[in-house]
Design an enzyme around this catalytic site. Structure first.
Site, mmCIF file in Angstrom:
data_model
loop_
_atom_site.group_PDB
_atom_site.id
_atom_site.type_symbol
_atom_site.label_atom_id
_atom_site.label_comp_id
_atom_site.label_asym_id
_atom_site.label_seq_id
_atom_site.Cartn_x
_atom_site.Cartn_y
_atom_site.Cartn_z
ATOM 1 N N TYR A 17 0.865 -1.254 -0.097
ATOM 2 C CA TYR A 17 -0.204 0.068 0.042
ATOM 3 C C TYR A 17 0.691 1.416 0.081
ATOM 4 O O TYR A 17 0.219 2.234 0.083
ATOM 5 C CB TYR A 17 -0.911 -0.009 1.376
ATOM 6 C CG TYR A 17 -0.375 -0.224 2.674
ATOM 7 C CD1 TYR A 17 0.600 0.566 3.251
ATOM 8 C CD2 TYR A 17 -0.039 -1.568 3.329
ATOM 9 C CE1 TYR A 17 0.974 0.592 4.435
ATOM 10 C CE2 TYR A 17 0.498 -1.767 4.147
ATOM 11 C CZ TYR A 17 1.260 -0.701 5.015
ATOM 12 O OH TYR A 17 1.779 -0.937 6.169
ATOM 13 N N GLY A 18 2.260 1.074 0.089
ATOM 14 C CA GLY A 18 2.892 2.259 0.290
ATOM 15 C C GLY A 18 4.120 2.504 -0.716
ATOM 16 O O GLY A 18 3.856 2.279 -2.182
ATOM 17 N N GLU A 82 11.054 -4.244 5.945
ATOM 18 C CA GLU A 82 9.656 -3.701 7.134
ATOM 19 C C GLU A 82 10.185 -3.776 8.617
ATOM 20 O O GLU A 82 9.286 -3.582 9.383
ATOM 21 C CB GLU A 82 8.505 -4.382 6.744
ATOM 22 C CG GLU A 82 8.103 -4.215 5.167
ATOM 23 C CD GLU A 82 7.598 -2.681 4.654
ATOM 24 O OE1 GLU A 82 7.831 -2.036 5.525
ATOM 25 O OE2 GLU A 82 7.110 -2.468 3.874
#
Length: 138
Positions: A17-18, A82
């Site tokens: 999503y980023g 992440e």
């Protein structure tokens, strides 16, 4: 009669999503992954953290994600990017959880830290900011 065992391997799906989305700065981490398409998830809300967004497992009107089929090696690379810690998932920057997408169950990275004061995105995509703080529309 011996029949050879058929190994069934399941390739993981990841919903991003980023900055991992196509055209954005970290998309190279998905080089060689199969792009399956876009989807809308109502099981997560995004928070604009400045240089990147963070998702929380909160209902939304539908955030935009891109879904990819990745190899185990690619997933391990994404975990490093992440700061997902397999043994202690709540100690890193992101945890990950399975969310249902139009393409099947997919991993979604969820932000572990506080988001108080961050802009909320309950619908649509996240856009990166350009110098000066304005969002770049891609």
């Amino acid at each position: 009669m011996n029949t050879p065992a058929i190994a069934v391997t399941r390739t993981p799906l990841v919903a991003v999503y980023g900055t991992l989305k196509r055209g954005l700065r970290n998309h190279h981490w998905l080089h060689g992954a199969d792009f399956l398409g876009k989807d809308i998830l109502t099981t997560a809300t995004l928070y604009d953290l400045g240089p990147f967004p963070g998702a929380k497992p909160e209902p939304s009107r539908g955030i935009e994600v891109e879904v990819f089929r990745v190899t185990a090696q690619q997933l391990a690379g994404l975990d490093r990017l992440e700061d997902y810690r397999v043994r202690y998932p709540k100690h890193g920057d992101f945890d990950r959880a399975i969310h249902t997408t139009a393409f099947g169950p997919a991993w979604l990275y969820l932000y572990n830290h506080e988001v108080t004061g961050c802009s909320v995105i309950r619908e649509g995509p996240w856009f990166p900011r350009q110098p000066g703080g304005r969002h770049v529309v891609v």
